[in-house]
Scaffold this motif. Structure first.
Motif, PDB file in Angstrom:
ATOM      1  N   GLY A  58       7.016  15.471 -28.096  1.00 25.13           N
ATOM      2  CA  GLY A  58       6.022  14.695 -27.368  1.00 25.13           C
ATOM      3  C   GLY A  58       4.787  14.304 -28.145  1.00 25.13           C
ATOM      4  N   SER A  62      10.050  12.511 -29.524  1.00 26.78           N
ATOM      5  CA  SER A  62      10.707  13.143 -28.389  1.00 26.78           C
ATOM      6  C   SER A  62      12.195  13.156 -28.711  1.00 26.78           C
ATOM      7  N   SER A 113       6.663   8.464 -26.969  1.00 26.68           N
ATOM      8  CA  SER A 113       6.343   7.837 -25.683  1.00 26.68           C
ATOM      9  C   SER A 113       7.564   7.599 -24.794  1.00 26.68           C
ATOM     10  N   ARG A 116       7.878   8.752 -21.071  1.00 24.40           N
ATOM     11  CA  ARG A 116       6.973   8.061 -20.140  1.00 24.40           C
ATOM     12  C   ARG A 116       7.403   6.621 -19.916  1.00 24.40           C
ATOM     13  N   THR A 117       7.736   5.918 -20.985  1.00 27.41           N
ATOM     14  CA  THR A 117       8.028   4.492 -20.864  1.00 27.41           C
ATOM     15  C   THR A 117       9.409   4.217 -20.277  1.00 27.41           C
ATOM     16  N   HIS A 119      10.874   6.258 -17.933  1.00 30.75           N
ATOM     17  CA  HIS A 119      10.944   7.286 -16.898  1.00 30.75           C
ATOM     18  C   HIS A 119      12.078   7.038 -15.899  1.00 30.75           C
ATOM     19  N   ARG A 135       6.846  16.103 -23.884  1.00 27.13           N
ATOM     20  CA  ARG A 135       5.764  17.101 -23.886  1.00 27.13           C
ATOM     21  C   ARG A 135       6.167  18.378 -23.159  1.00 27.13           C
TER      22      ARG A 135
END
Length: 196
Positions: A58, A62, A113, A116-117, A119, A135
């Motif tokens: 993270g 990742s 990222s 998150r991007t 998801h 993370r």
């Protein structure tokens, strides 16, 4: 072929070894750069003793955890195998992949990222045993020179890092996952087992 590598080949085997050692050192430095000094020392000791260090996800990168059955459904073969490694190298355009033969899974390293991007896709993947790890997750990362299965290391680089910060593209990983699901679905429709 990269001009620096070609020049090293022309100068002889000793120069090529020096270049490879320098490359591995740069990759190792990058992998360890998100750690504090004391954590860096611990990771280096783990690499020396076990060929594997636990690193946080993270920050620099990742990982997308892929079940071996999904990868093998697309490429055939067994796990671990040279054929599977070569297939992943080609399918992911040289993006780095870690193989955990004992756990029967692969980890494609992606930008930090991605959880998150992507998801929504990650939520869908989870229902099929694919997980996007970021993370607060730690991953056993092989020493940069552990690029084949052996009796000492639990994991190895199925596709080694080409250079520091060169990761798998999320869309390429998504395409591999989709192809794996299609292949698994076709095998199930034909009455064939999902594989190992």
């Amino acid at each position: 072929m990269d001009a620096e590598i070609q020049a090293s080949v022309d100068r002889g085997p000793a120069e090529l070894v020096r270049l490879r050692v320098g490359h591995r050192s740069a990759v190792a430095d990058w992998l360890l750069s998100a750690l504090s000094e004391s954590s860096r020392r611990r990771a280096i000791e783990e690499w020396e003793r076990h060929g594997l260090a636990v690193l946080p996800l993270g920050t620099l990168f990742s990982a997308v955890r892929l079940p071996g059955s999904l990868v093998l459904a697309v490429c055939g073969g067994s796990m671990p195998s040279v054929e599977a490694d070569q297939f992943l190298d080609e399918a992911l355009d040289g993006g780095p992949v870690i193989c955990d033969p004992r756990g029967r899974r692969y980890y494609a390293l992606v930008p930090a990222s991605m959880p998150r991007t992507r998801h929504q896709a990650a939520e869908e993947w989870r229902t099929r045993e694919v997980d996007c790890l970021g993370r607060c997750v730690y991953l056993g990362v092989p020493r940069p020179d552990v690029d084949r299965p052996d009796a000492v290391s639990a994991s190895y680089w199925s596709v080694p890092l080409a250079s520091a910060a060169t990761l798998c593209r999320p869309l390429t990983v998504a395409r591999l996952i989709a192809a794996g699901w299609r292949a698994l679905g076709n095998a199930a429709d034909a009455g064939v087992e999902d594989g190992p």
